[in-house]
Design an enzyme around this catalytic site. Structure first.
Site, PDB file in Angstrom:
ATOM      1  N   LYS A  71       4.910   3.375  -2.183  1.00 31.17           N
ATOM      2  CA  LYS A  71       5.196   3.979  -0.879  1.00 31.17           C
ATOM      3  C   LYS A  71       6.247   3.206  -0.085  1.00 31.17           C
ATOM      4  CE  LYS A  71       0.692   6.290  -0.419  1.00 31.17           C
ATOM      5  NZ  LYS A  71      -0.190   5.691  -1.437  1.00 31.17           N
ATOM      6  N   SER A  78      -2.237   4.371   3.915  1.00 29.06           N
ATOM      7  CA  SER A  78      -1.815   4.620   2.529  1.00 29.06           C
ATOM      8  C   SER A  78      -2.154   6.034   2.068  1.00 29.06           C
ATOM      9  CB  SER A  78      -2.458   3.598   1.578  1.00 29.06           C
ATOM     10  OG  SER A  78      -1.805   3.605   0.324  1.00 29.06           O
ATOM     11  N   SER A  92       0.117   1.754  -4.987  1.00 31.00           N
ATOM     12  CA  SER A  92       0.608   2.310  -3.718  1.00 31.00           C
ATOM     13  C   SER A  92       1.776   1.539  -3.100  1.00 31.00           C
ATOM     14  CB  SER A  92      -0.532   2.403  -2.703  1.00 31.00           C
ATOM     15  OG  SER A  92      -1.292   3.569  -2.938  1.00 31.00           O
TER      16      SER A  92
END
Length: 385
Positions: free
Chosen positions: A63, A120, A60
């Site tokens: 991102k 997230s 993640s």
């Protein structure tokens, strides 16, 4: 056309971290990480690295690039924080971390950004990507294009979320470059530095967000940026912290546990703040020069700093003679977009270049029409008659 290639060349040349390596520590700071890097944000100086150019799954932390493109769109006025975005069926179908968007649900950009930065949320990431580019696929193309502009040689994206994909990878160094770029937007730490918040607060579907980056609460000065975890990537974190005038970025890939991940980051942050300090030279958006604009509705545009500019010093080191110079584009022709590169600011210490940073247009200058140009020419003729 010449102007386009000038802007492109300058952009590609100066956006990456300037390769200034401070003296490397004798101690190992990331024994339980597969790769790691520690940089000072303003100068980009590398304070520590371990396997920093090894391509690995970023999970993640992907991102960070997603948020970078979102912040760019907000800064350029293409996206408003109070705008309501409708979630598609595809966005709502995302697995993994999510804020549980329902198909057709509308949420403000502000709340969706909270969902990405704090929780997230994969569904929030895709919803914003679709709003900006029309589809996740088109947004991923923008992500990879931005990576190329930043000079990232070991990064490729296949989605906006970091969910496992065959050709989806990055490095500690590349992630630090992305974080450095994202931190040009002061607004981002309002989101990434928030430990907890709520979505749908005045409804019966109130949703509690808790930051996946626990250091935001437990390490003074940490206000971002993004965690990551998959079974393949293990525990990852790109963190940033600010104390006094100095902001640093620490990246860890492949730690075995969340505790180990946070311990490696903490050790790097402690090292940076105990051994180094920065001397600020310019704030972001400081005007360096006014440049005349040919055939523009406005006659001139301000060339401003695109990021904070500082000099990195060891603790106790005296500030040596530091000089700044700049090179400016001699010809600026309308239309000019906000953020267009207009030149380069150069920082020298004892005559040696230690940093370079783009100077950019403070605002948009549209092309003047024929009537406006005629009036300007006539007014100029009248004054000289």
């Amino acid at each position: 056309m010449k102007r386009f290639f000038y802007v492109l060349a300058i952009t590609l040349l100066f956006f990456p971290i300037v390769s200034v390596h401070a003296e490397q520590p004798k101690v190992e700071l990331a024994t339980e990480a597969r790769s790691a890097i520690l940089i000072e944000r303003d100068t980009g100086a590398v304070l520590y690295e371990k396997n920093a150019h090894e391509p690995l799954p970023p999970a993640s932390m992907t991102k960070i690039m997603t948020m970078l493109l979102i912040m760019e769109a907000i800064d350029q006025g293409k996206l408003k924080l109070d705008e309501r975005v409708r979630a598609s069926e595809y966005a709502a179908s995302m697995g993994g971390s999510q804020i549980f968007l329902e198909p057709g649900e509308e949420m403000t950009v502000d709340d969706l950004l909270k969902g990405v930065a704090i929780g997230s949320g994969n569904d929030a990431s895709v919803a914003l990507a679709e709003r900006i580019a029309g589809s996740e696929e088109a947004f991923v193309h923008l992500m990879n294009e931005k990576a190329r502009q930043l000079g990232l040689k070991h990064t490729a994206f296949e989605n906006t979320t970091g969910l496992p994909a065959k050709n989806h990878y990055s490095t500690a160094y590349d992630m630090a470059v992305m974080a450095k770029e994202l931190l040009k937007y002061d607004l981002i730490t309002k989101y990434t530095g928030t430990y907890e918040d709520y979505l749908r607060e005045n409804t019966n579907k109130k949703f509690w967000l808790v930051n996946t980056n626990r250091l935001v609460k437990f390490y003074p000065g940490v206000d971002g940026l993004k965690t990551g975890y998959t079974s393949e990537a293990k525990y990852c974190l790109t963190a940033t912290a600010k104390k006094g005038n100095m902001r640093v970025i620490a990246v860890v890939f492949g730690a075995p546990t969340p505790k180990a991940r946070n311990a490696q980051i903490t050790k790097m942050l402690d090292y940076a703040f105990s051994h180094y300090e920065t001397k600020p030279l310019y704030k972001k958006d400081e005007t360096i020069a006014m440049l005349p604009v040919s055939k523009g509705k406005k006659k001139a545009v301000a060339a401003v700093t695109s990021e904070p500019i500082s000099v990195l010093l060891k603790k106790g080191e005296k500030s040596e003679a530091v000089k700044t110079t700049w090179k400016l584009n001699k010809k600026v022709k309308a239309p000019v977009k906000k953020g267009d590169v207009l030149g380069t600011l150069i920082v020298k210490k004892d005559g040696v270049v230690i940093a370079k940073s783009p100077l950019v247009a403070k605002e948009q200058v549209e092309e003047a029409n024929m009537w406006e140009l005629f009036k300007r020419m006539f007014s100029s003729f009248s004054r000289t008659s």
